[in-house]
Design a protein around this motif. Sequence first.
Motif, mmCIF file in Angstrom:
data_model
loop_
_atom_site.group_PDB
_atom_site.id
_atom_site.type_symbol
_atom_site.label_atom_id
_atom_site.label_comp_id
_atom_site.label_asym_id
_atom_site.label_seq_id
_atom_site.Cartn_x
_atom_site.Cartn_y
_atom_site.Cartn_z
ATOM 1 N N TYR A 125 5.408 -19.596 -7.636
ATOM 2 C CA TYR A 125 6.495 -19.026 -6.842
ATOM 3 C C TYR A 125 5.950 -17.903 -5.956
ATOM 4 C CZ TYR A 125 10.116 -21.122 -9.909
ATOM 5 O OH TYR A 125 10.930 -21.959 -10.601
ATOM 6 N N ASP A 126 6.748 -17.519 -4.978
ATOM 7 C CA ASP A 126 6.453 -16.320 -4.201
ATOM 8 C C ASP A 126 6.861 -15.099 -5.012
ATOM 9 O OD1 ASP A 126 5.546 -17.729 -1.977
ATOM 10 O OD2 ASP A 126 7.550 -17.817 -1.080
ATOM 11 N N HIS A 127 6.157 -13.995 -4.789
ATOM 12 C CA HIS A 127 6.494 -12.720 -5.424
ATOM 13 C C HIS A 127 6.882 -11.750 -4.323
ATOM 14 C CE1 HIS A 127 4.986 -8.663 -6.986
ATOM 15 N NE2 HIS A 127 6.170 -8.859 -7.513
ATOM 16 N N VAL A 128 8.078 -11.178 -4.416
ATOM 17 C CA VAL A 128 8.540 -10.179 -3.460
ATOM 18 C C VAL A 128 8.828 -8.907 -4.236
ATOM 19 C CG1 VAL A 128 10.298 -9.553 -1.776
ATOM 20 C CG2 VAL A 128 9.527 -11.936 -1.941
ATOM 21 N N SER A 129 8.154 -7.813 -3.836
ATOM 22 C CA SER A 129 8.264 -6.541 -4.535
ATOM 23 C C SER A 129 9.012 -5.512 -3.698
ATOM 24 C CB SER A 129 6.865 -6.003 -4.864
ATOM 25 O OG SER A 129 6.948 -4.660 -5.291
ATOM 26 N N GLY A 130 10.151 -5.053 -4.214
ATOM 27 C CA GLY A 130 10.886 -3.975 -3.561
ATOM 28 C C GLY A 130 10.075 -2.689 -3.543
ATOM 29 N N GLY A 131 9.280 -2.463 -4.584
ATOM 30 C CA GLY A 131 8.426 -1.278 -4.639
ATOM 31 C C GLY A 131 7.403 -1.267 -3.521
ATOM 32 N N ASP A 132 6.832 -2.441 -3.217
ATOM 33 C CA ASP A 132 5.867 -2.517 -2.119
ATOM 34 C C ASP A 132 6.548 -2.188 -0.790
ATOM 35 O OD1 ASP A 132 3.821 -3.206 -3.836
ATOM 36 O OD2 ASP A 132 3.858 -5.343 -3.328
ATOM 37 N N ILE A 133 7.754 -2.700 -0.626
ATOM 38 C CA ILE A 133 8.509 -2.418 0.602
ATOM 39 C C ILE A 133 8.801 -0.917 0.690
ATOM 40 C CG2 ILE A 133 10.685 -2.798 1.831
ATOM 41 C CD1 ILE A 133 10.728 -5.626 0.476
ATOM 42 N N PHE A 134 9.261 -0.326 -0.412
ATOM 43 C CA PHE A 134 9.594 1.103 -0.436
ATOM 44 C C PHE A 134 8.354 1.953 -0.186
ATOM 45 C CE2 PHE A 134 11.066 5.105 -2.346
ATOM 46 C CZ PHE A 134 12.335 5.206 -1.799
ATOM 47 N N ARG A 135 7.226 1.604 -0.832
ATOM 48 C CA ARG A 135 5.981 2.357 -0.626
ATOM 49 C C ARG A 135 5.504 2.265 0.825
ATOM 50 N NH1 ARG A 135 5.435 1.370 -6.027
ATOM 51 N NH2 ARG A 135 4.782 -0.779 -5.892
ATOM 52 N N SER A 136 5.635 1.092 1.418
ATOM 53 C CA SER A 136 5.193 0.960 2.808
ATOM 54 C C SER A 136 6.072 1.792 3.735
ATOM 55 C CB SER A 136 5.168 -0.510 3.239
ATOM 56 O OG SER A 136 6.460 -1.036 3.354
#
Length: 192
Positions: free
Chosen positions: A26-37
Amino acid sequence: MLITVSGPAGSGKSTAAAALAETLGYDHVSGGDIFRSLADERGVSLVEFNQLAEDDDQIDRDLDRRLRDIARDRDDVVLESRLAGWMAGEYADVRIWLDAPLDVRAARIADREEKPAEAAREETEARATSEAGRYHEYYNIDIDDRTIYDLALNTARLGPEGVVETLLAFVEAYDPALDEGKAPVEHVRYEF
């Protein structure tokens, strides 16, 4: 299938979600990665960005809208963020909550970010308090309410492989036919 993985900072959700997604293809989508960016784009730390978000609700609302759109528009995704289970709403097939005691989570964060454990603990507590207040204010979400989750797992005594094995076993045992005829989990529509 849409799987959400939620939990506080240091619970292992990012590691577990990425590994689970890879195992399932599956694909992995991270809200934390979005927030950190978003924090990096503004040149501020996560603590500072959380403080900014206390005064600018659009920061959280934009992130949450992205999570909701992904949940609505995509399949075969492991969606990971503190609010993924809430934001995915009726689109989620399986909702997972990972947690561990604060001292364990702070030690993990200290190791990952190469900082003293006490500093990690203080930042983690401040961040959790800030986020919980915003979630309640914006969406009337009690982040401590676990009733929407299909599985809540304490990761303190499991290594990353053990967590993923447990989650995989749970996901593989999921039987959507058992949902037929049952009242759905109540979900609230959130205004972004």
